[in-house]
Design a protein around this motif. Sequence first.
Motif, PDB file in Angstrom:
ATOM      1  N   GLY A  67      -5.800  65.089   4.212  1.00 35.61           N
ATOM      2  CA  GLY A  67      -6.308  66.097   4.997  1.00 35.61           C
ATOM      3  C   GLY A  67      -6.652  65.433   6.261  1.00 35.61           C
ATOM      4  O   GLY A  67      -6.715  64.489   6.403  1.00 35.61           O
ATOM      5  N   SER A  85       4.792  63.794   3.681  1.00 30.72           N
ATOM      6  CA  SER A  85       5.868  64.890   3.812  1.00 30.72           C
ATOM      7  C   SER A  85       7.018  63.654   4.290  1.00 30.72           C
ATOM      8  O   SER A  85       8.386  64.017   4.002  1.00 30.72           O
ATOM      9  CB  SER A  85       5.766  65.577   4.922  1.00 30.72           C
ATOM     10  OG  SER A  85       5.354  65.169   5.878  1.00 30.72           O
ATOM     11  N   CYS A 116     -10.697  70.143  -0.067  1.00 35.48           N
ATOM     12  CA  CYS A 116      -9.338  69.531   0.213  1.00 35.48           C
ATOM     13  C   CYS A 116      -8.594  69.601  -0.932  1.00 35.48           C
ATOM     14  O   CYS A 116      -7.767  68.402  -0.841  1.00 35.48           O
ATOM     15  CB  CYS A 116      -9.980  68.068   0.946  1.00 35.48           C
ATOM     16  SG  CYS A 116     -10.851  68.182   2.275  1.00 35.48           S
ATOM     17  N   TRP A 118      -5.720  70.880  -2.206  1.00 36.12           N
ATOM     18  CA  TRP A 118      -4.515  71.201  -2.338  1.00 36.12           C
ATOM     19  C   TRP A 118      -3.550  69.702  -2.236  1.00 36.12           C
ATOM     20  O   TRP A 118      -2.874  69.437  -2.892  1.00 36.12           O
ATOM     21  CB  TRP A 118      -3.939  72.171  -1.758  1.00 36.12           C
ATOM     22  CG  TRP A 118      -2.505  72.797  -2.164  1.00 36.12           C
ATOM     23  CD1 TRP A 118      -1.651  72.418  -2.880  1.00 36.12           C
ATOM     24  CD2 TRP A 118      -2.085  73.757  -1.380  1.00 36.12           C
ATOM     25  NE1 TRP A 118      -0.602  73.056  -3.152  1.00 36.12           N
ATOM     26  CE2 TRP A 118      -0.722  74.031  -2.142  1.00 36.12           C
ATOM     27  CE3 TRP A 118      -2.418  74.682  -0.493  1.00 36.12           C
ATOM     28  CZ2 TRP A 118       0.310  74.967  -1.801  1.00 36.12           C
ATOM     29  CZ3 TRP A 118      -1.253  75.427  -0.077  1.00 36.12           C
ATOM     30  CH2 TRP A 118       0.102  75.652  -0.726  1.00 36.12           C
ATOM     31  N   GLN A 119      -4.005  69.272  -0.731  1.00 43.08           N
ATOM     32  CA  GLN A 119      -3.190  68.102  -0.402  1.00 43.08           C
ATOM     33  C   GLN A 119      -3.742  66.881  -1.513  1.00 43.08           C
ATOM     34  O   GLN A 119      -2.688  65.978  -1.546  1.00 43.08           O
ATOM     35  CB  GLN A 119      -3.581  67.779   0.894  1.00 43.08           C
ATOM     36  CG  GLN A 119      -3.183  68.867   1.864  1.00 43.08           C
ATOM     37  CD  GLN A 119      -3.008  68.559   3.425  1.00 43.08           C
ATOM     38  OE1 GLN A 119      -2.926  67.180   3.841  1.00 43.08           O
ATOM     39  NE2 GLN A 119      -3.287  69.214   4.415  1.00 43.08           N
ATOM     40  N   GLU A 154      -8.187  77.530  -4.063  1.00 41.23           N
ATOM     41  CA  GLU A 154      -7.652  77.702  -2.884  1.00 41.23           C
ATOM     42  C   GLU A 154      -6.678  78.896  -2.783  1.00 41.23           C
ATOM     43  O   GLU A 154      -5.894  79.095  -3.622  1.00 41.23           O
ATOM     44  CB  GLU A 154      -6.897  76.556  -2.284  1.00 41.23           C
ATOM     45  CG  GLU A 154      -6.531  76.367  -0.770  1.00 41.23           C
ATOM     46  CD  GLU A 154      -6.183  75.278  -0.096  1.00 41.23           C
ATOM     47  OE1 GLU A 154      -6.192  74.128  -0.745  1.00 41.23           O
ATOM     48  OE2 GLU A 154      -5.844  75.297   1.000  1.00 41.23           O
ATOM     49  N   THR A 190      -9.372  76.048   5.176  1.00 46.16           N
ATOM     50  CA  THR A 190      -8.932  74.711   4.686  1.00 46.16           C
ATOM     51  C   THR A 190      -7.990  74.231   5.744  1.00 46.16           C
ATOM     52  O   THR A 190      -7.405  74.994   6.436  1.00 46.16           O
ATOM     53  CB  THR A 190      -8.450  74.817   3.436  1.00 46.16           C
ATOM     54  OG1 THR A 190      -6.994  75.520   3.406  1.00 46.16           O
ATOM     55  CG2 THR A 190      -9.205  75.547   2.321  1.00 46.16           C
ATOM     56  N   ASP A 191      -7.642  73.146   5.429  1.00 44.39           N
ATOM     57  CA  ASP A 191      -6.746  72.085   6.197  1.00 44.39           C
ATOM     58  C   ASP A 191      -5.160  73.065   6.490  1.00 44.39           C
ATOM     59  O   ASP A 191      -4.281  72.744   7.077  1.00 44.39           O
ATOM     60  CB  ASP A 191      -6.284  70.899   5.927  1.00 44.39           C
ATOM     61  CG  ASP A 191      -7.486  69.892   6.223  1.00 44.39           C
ATOM     62  OD1 ASP A 191      -8.089  70.154   7.276  1.00 44.39           O
ATOM     63  OD2 ASP A 191      -7.737  68.888   5.383  1.00 44.39           O
ATOM     64  N   ASN A 192      -5.146  73.731   5.037  1.00 47.11           N
ATOM     65  CA  ASN A 192      -3.779  74.495   5.008  1.00 47.11           C
ATOM     66  C   ASN A 192      -3.813  75.941   5.471  1.00 47.11           C
ATOM     67  O   ASN A 192      -2.959  76.728   5.144  1.00 47.11           O
ATOM     68  CB  ASN A 192      -3.477  74.386   3.588  1.00 47.11           C
ATOM     69  CG  ASN A 192      -3.550  73.217   2.864  1.00 47.11           C
ATOM     70  OD1 ASN A 192      -3.093  72.031   3.760  1.00 47.11           O
ATOM     71  ND2 ASN A 192      -4.407  73.123   1.700  1.00 47.11           N
ATOM     72  N   ALA A 236      -3.089  79.307  -4.525  1.00 40.15           N
ATOM     73  CA  ALA A 236      -2.239  78.380  -3.962  1.00 40.15           C
ATOM     74  C   ALA A 236      -2.315  77.033  -4.919  1.00 40.15           C
ATOM     75  O   ALA A 236      -1.474  76.327  -5.270  1.00 40.15           O
ATOM     76  CB  ALA A 236      -2.485  77.985  -2.534  1.00 40.15           C
TER      77      ALA A 236
END
Length: 275
Positions: A67, A85, A116, A118-119, A154, A190-192, A236
């Motif tokens: 993140g 990625s 944070c 999810w990532q 999330e 969030t970061d997403n 998510a």
Amino acid sequence: MSTTAEEQAKLVETSKRLAAYQAVKDHLLPEYTRIGIGSGSTVVYVVEAIAALGPAATSKMAFYPTGSQSEELIEAAGLTLQYISKLPAGQQLDVAFDGADEVDDDLNLIKGGGACLWQEKIVAASAKQFVCVADFRKLSPRLGMAWKKGIPIEVLPMAAPRVLDELQRMGSQTPRIRPGLPGKAGAIVTDNGLWIIDAPFAPLLLPKDTEADRGSDGAWTVDALADGLIKIPGVAEIGLFYGKNGLQVASGAQKPVAAYFGMADGSVEVKTPSS
Ligand SMILES: O=C[C@H](O)[C@H](O)[C@H](O)COP(=O)(O)O
């Protein structure tokens, strides 16, 4: 002897630092080239411990954030930033370090107190070894006994009301959308670009405690609750990191191979799936 709030805060920071340095010493081997870096206040000391090894040790290593906070930490420490990625299919990180909000007797984790999760789960599941670093407050026999704020979930903002309904149906009495930090109107983002719902549940049973999904008092097992939560439309990812002990495969491994706890007496307790 009673301690002041300031002394307690200092003790917690010292414990985090001790655990981080020990975890890095034990799990960052010189030949490693791909390292995952989690989020939160404890990971700050992980990065500090890695940077302290100096460029001779770290110059061939690339560091993968979870993140925006860990991205900044990596860059500020002068370490090489890389993105998950860009990790080629079929390849894994050598190791990933991350904190936790609570760790149970089976090394299942609650994460996401800093939004944070999810990532973090993607990076942990992309690593050959996931190592958890924490302080003594995070040790708990069952998830939900120490971390009372609820399981961070999330969600897609447009689905939040329906997710809240479903969480209540599943037994969470007071799920709520996490508000933004002071100065931010509305929900935390969030970061997403998603929201976080915190869903408190009665302390979770370990799967070994019962054959059923729920105990006689209605408490869920970690696995059954996690399996149910992730299926809610609009969710998510969830802040439960769970699964079989020590399982480390390219897809889906979420549990640490070891959890390091800085203790109040200045020692470091290491829990592994067998201990
Ligand atoms: O969303 C945040 C992450 O899951 C953190 O790793 C977790 O909240 C623990 O953070 P801290 O090290 O600050 O207690």
